[in-house]
Design a protein around this motif. Structure first.
Motif, mmCIF file in Angstrom:
data_model
loop_
_atom_site.group_PDB
_atom_site.id
_atom_site.type_symbol
_atom_site.label_atom_id
_atom_site.label_comp_id
_atom_site.label_asym_id
_atom_site.label_seq_id
_atom_site.Cartn_x
_atom_site.Cartn_y
_atom_site.Cartn_z
ATOM 1 N N ALA A 121 31.927 24.399 41.422
ATOM 2 C CA ALA A 121 32.040 25.284 40.212
ATOM 3 C C ALA A 121 33.220 26.386 40.420
ATOM 4 O O ALA A 121 33.082 26.844 41.855
ATOM 5 N N LYS A 122 33.956 26.799 39.664
ATOM 6 C CA LYS A 122 35.175 27.831 39.737
ATOM 7 C C LYS A 122 36.193 27.545 40.630
ATOM 8 O O LYS A 122 36.957 28.353 41.187
ATOM 9 N N ALA A 123 36.427 26.428 40.725
ATOM 10 C CA ALA A 123 37.499 25.932 41.958
ATOM 11 C C ALA A 123 38.759 25.710 41.327
ATOM 12 O O ALA A 123 39.810 25.105 41.896
ATOM 13 N N THR B 174 38.772 23.803 37.824
ATOM 14 C CA THR B 174 38.285 22.392 37.199
ATOM 15 C C THR B 174 39.250 22.386 35.929
ATOM 16 O O THR B 174 39.835 21.382 35.566
ATOM 17 N N THR B 175 39.190 23.352 35.016
ATOM 18 C CA THR B 175 39.811 23.718 33.850
ATOM 19 C C THR B 175 41.233 23.573 34.113
ATOM 20 O O THR B 175 41.889 22.902 33.093
ATOM 21 N N TRP B 176 41.752 24.186 35.023
ATOM 22 C CA TRP B 176 43.095 24.013 35.133
ATOM 23 C C TRP B 176 43.579 22.633 35.471
ATOM 24 O O TRP B 176 44.553 22.091 34.790
ATOM 25 N N SER C 50 34.599 34.454 41.634
ATOM 26 C CA SER C 50 34.992 34.073 40.174
ATOM 27 C C SER C 50 33.689 33.689 39.603
ATOM 28 O O SER C 50 33.412 33.940 38.440
ATOM 29 N N TYR D 88 43.689 24.275 45.335
ATOM 30 C CA TYR D 88 43.868 25.281 44.272
ATOM 31 C C TYR D 88 45.165 26.249 44.849
ATOM 32 O O TYR D 88 45.932 26.559 44.025
ATOM 33 N N THR E 23 50.557 24.661 31.357
ATOM 34 C CA THR E 23 49.831 24.748 32.579
ATOM 35 C C THR E 23 49.933 25.841 33.392
ATOM 36 O O THR E 23 49.062 26.229 34.322
ATOM 37 N N PHE F 197 37.620 34.197 30.670
ATOM 38 C CA PHE F 197 37.370 32.915 31.551
ATOM 39 C C PHE F 197 38.499 32.837 32.458
ATOM 40 O O PHE F 197 38.361 32.423 33.548
ATOM 41 N N ARG G 216 40.755 34.345 34.107
ATOM 42 C CA ARG G 216 40.426 35.672 34.518
ATOM 43 C C ARG G 216 41.655 36.347 35.378
ATOM 44 O O ARG G 216 42.101 37.320 34.963
ATOM 45 N N GLU G 217 41.798 35.760 36.367
ATOM 46 C CA GLU G 217 42.762 36.523 37.501
ATOM 47 C C GLU G 217 43.747 35.297 37.855
ATOM 48 O O GLU G 217 44.800 35.896 38.121
HETATM 49 P P1 A3P Z 1 39.331 33.520 38.657
HETATM 50 O O1 A3P Z 1 37.876 33.744 38.071
HETATM 51 O O2 A3P Z 1 39.219 33.683 39.996
HETATM 52 O O3 A3P Z 1 40.337 34.125 37.828
HETATM 53 P P2 A3P Z 1 36.772 26.560 36.737
HETATM 54 O O4 A3P Z 1 37.561 26.094 35.572
HETATM 55 O O5 A3P Z 1 36.447 25.709 37.814
HETATM 56 O O6 A3P Z 1 35.647 27.345 35.868
HETATM 57 O O7 A3P Z 1 37.612 27.627 37.316
HETATM 58 C C1 A3P Z 1 37.973 28.903 36.647
HETATM 59 C C2 A3P Z 1 39.061 29.748 37.732
HETATM 60 O O8 A3P Z 1 40.247 29.094 37.659
HETATM 61 C C3 A3P Z 1 39.175 31.136 37.351
HETATM 62 O O9 A3P Z 1 39.457 31.831 38.501
HETATM 63 C C4 A3P Z 1 40.332 30.990 36.477
HETATM 64 O O10 A3P Z 1 41.086 32.043 36.089
HETATM 65 C C5 A3P Z 1 41.217 29.889 37.276
HETATM 66 N N1 A3P Z 1 42.348 29.417 36.433
HETATM 67 C C6 A3P Z 1 42.378 28.564 35.405
HETATM 68 N N2 A3P Z 1 43.436 28.315 35.062
HETATM 69 C C7 A3P Z 1 44.394 28.797 35.892
HETATM 70 C C8 A3P Z 1 45.675 28.709 35.832
HETATM 71 N N3 A3P Z 1 46.547 28.111 35.051
HETATM 72 N N4 A3P Z 1 46.243 29.289 37.265
HETATM 73 C C9 A3P Z 1 45.593 30.028 37.960
HETATM 74 N N5 A3P Z 1 44.346 30.072 37.841
HETATM 75 C C10 A3P Z 1 43.672 29.153 36.734
#
Ligand code: A3P
Length: 273
Positions: free
Chosen positions: A42-44, A46-48, A126, A175, A209, A234, A236-237
């Protein structure tokens, strides 16, 4: 006594979850050649990666109301009505997000897996912000940190996936490399998935992206929050290294001590993850 009850409840929850995931994976899913799994802790990021894969497939023209409509979260099928039918209706190549361990997912040899890793400290911080959003409250960071050091979610994901990262159907993406050189990593993903990357489509793929684009469209990417809580922030940073800066000296030492045996076991330094 309270500890024992808590432990039993956690064990019951873990057993139930495992049963539900196994049903999704081995009964309802019906693997297809070419299925794509985005496997992460989680938070690595994934969504990206979901967005990267979807935009590569659609050459930067991919549109959706919510990313989970085009790239669902595999584990959530455990509680979805008519999960088997919904899974069967998804167009190929299906793109699944999953946090399952390698042992539970056991990706079929003819599937493709994109395994994304991110440094433990950035992932942890995160996740802290994610949990605060899900509670609609500012939680005590140290309490959260100490609990996560015991839960070891990040470690067990790494332990299960890392030894499999060079399997022929697995691509490991960091990442940190995505942040440093997104175009190079997009090309790696496209080559791995045997997708064309026409030069004239590259600007749109890069735009969709980008951190800025995804942050602007946060609502299309943020998971639904319980009780109508806001998922604002979400995306976030998106930084590398700020997680470590957020830890105090004692937390940094504890994190290093907690991870050292795992890194030794896997024969790696933390920098390779
Ligand atoms: P931060 O909270 O450190 O900003 P997941 O999708 O696995 O939940 O991961 C969410 C993390 O990916 C968040 O990190 C989010 O900001 C980061 N993220 C999502 N899209 C991104 C992008 N286009 N570029 C850089 N970081 C991204």
């Amino acid at each position: 006594m309270r500890g024992l009850v808590g432990g039993l409840m956690r064990a019951r929850w873990a057993l139930r979850s495992a049963r539900s995931w196994l049903r999704v994976r081995y009964v309802w899913l019906k693997p297809r050649p070419g299925d794509i799994y985005i496997a992460t802790a989680a938070k690595a990021g994934t969504t990206w990666m979901q967005q990267i894969v979807f935009q590569l497939i659609h050459e930067g023209r991919g549109e959706f109301e919510h990313i989970l409509q085009v790239s669902p979260f595999l584990e959530q099928f455990g509680t979805k009505p008519q999960a088997e039918q919904v899974l069967a209706r998804l167009p190929s190549p299906r793109i699944f997000k999953t946090h399952l361990s390698h042992g539970l997912l056991r990706p079929p040899a003819n599937s493709r897996v994109i395994y994304v890793t991110r440094a433990a400290s950035d992932t942890l911080v995160s996740y802290y912000h994610h949990v605060c959003r899900a509670h609609g409250a500012h939680l005590d960071f140290d309490q959260f940190f100490q609990r996560e050091m015991k839960n070891r979610g990040w470690s067990s994901h790494l332990r299960s996936w890392w030894p499999n990262r060079r399997a022929p159907n697995v691509l490991h993406v960091r990442y940190e490399d995505l942040v440093t050189d997104r175009e190079r990593e997009l090309r790696r993903v496209a080559t791995f998935l045997a997708l064309p990357l026409p030069p004239e489509r590259l600007p749109d793929i890069l735009e969709k992206t980008s951190f800025e684009y995804m942050k602007r469209h946060n609502a299309r990417f943020a998971p639904p929050m319980p009780g109508g809580l806001s998922a604002e922030g979400f995306i976030r940073e998106g930084k590398v290294g700020s997680g470590r800066d957020a830890l105090d000296a004692g937390q940094q030492v504890l994190l290093e001590r907690t991870l050292a045996p795992l890194f030794r076991e896997l024969g790696i330094t933390g920098n390779e993850v």
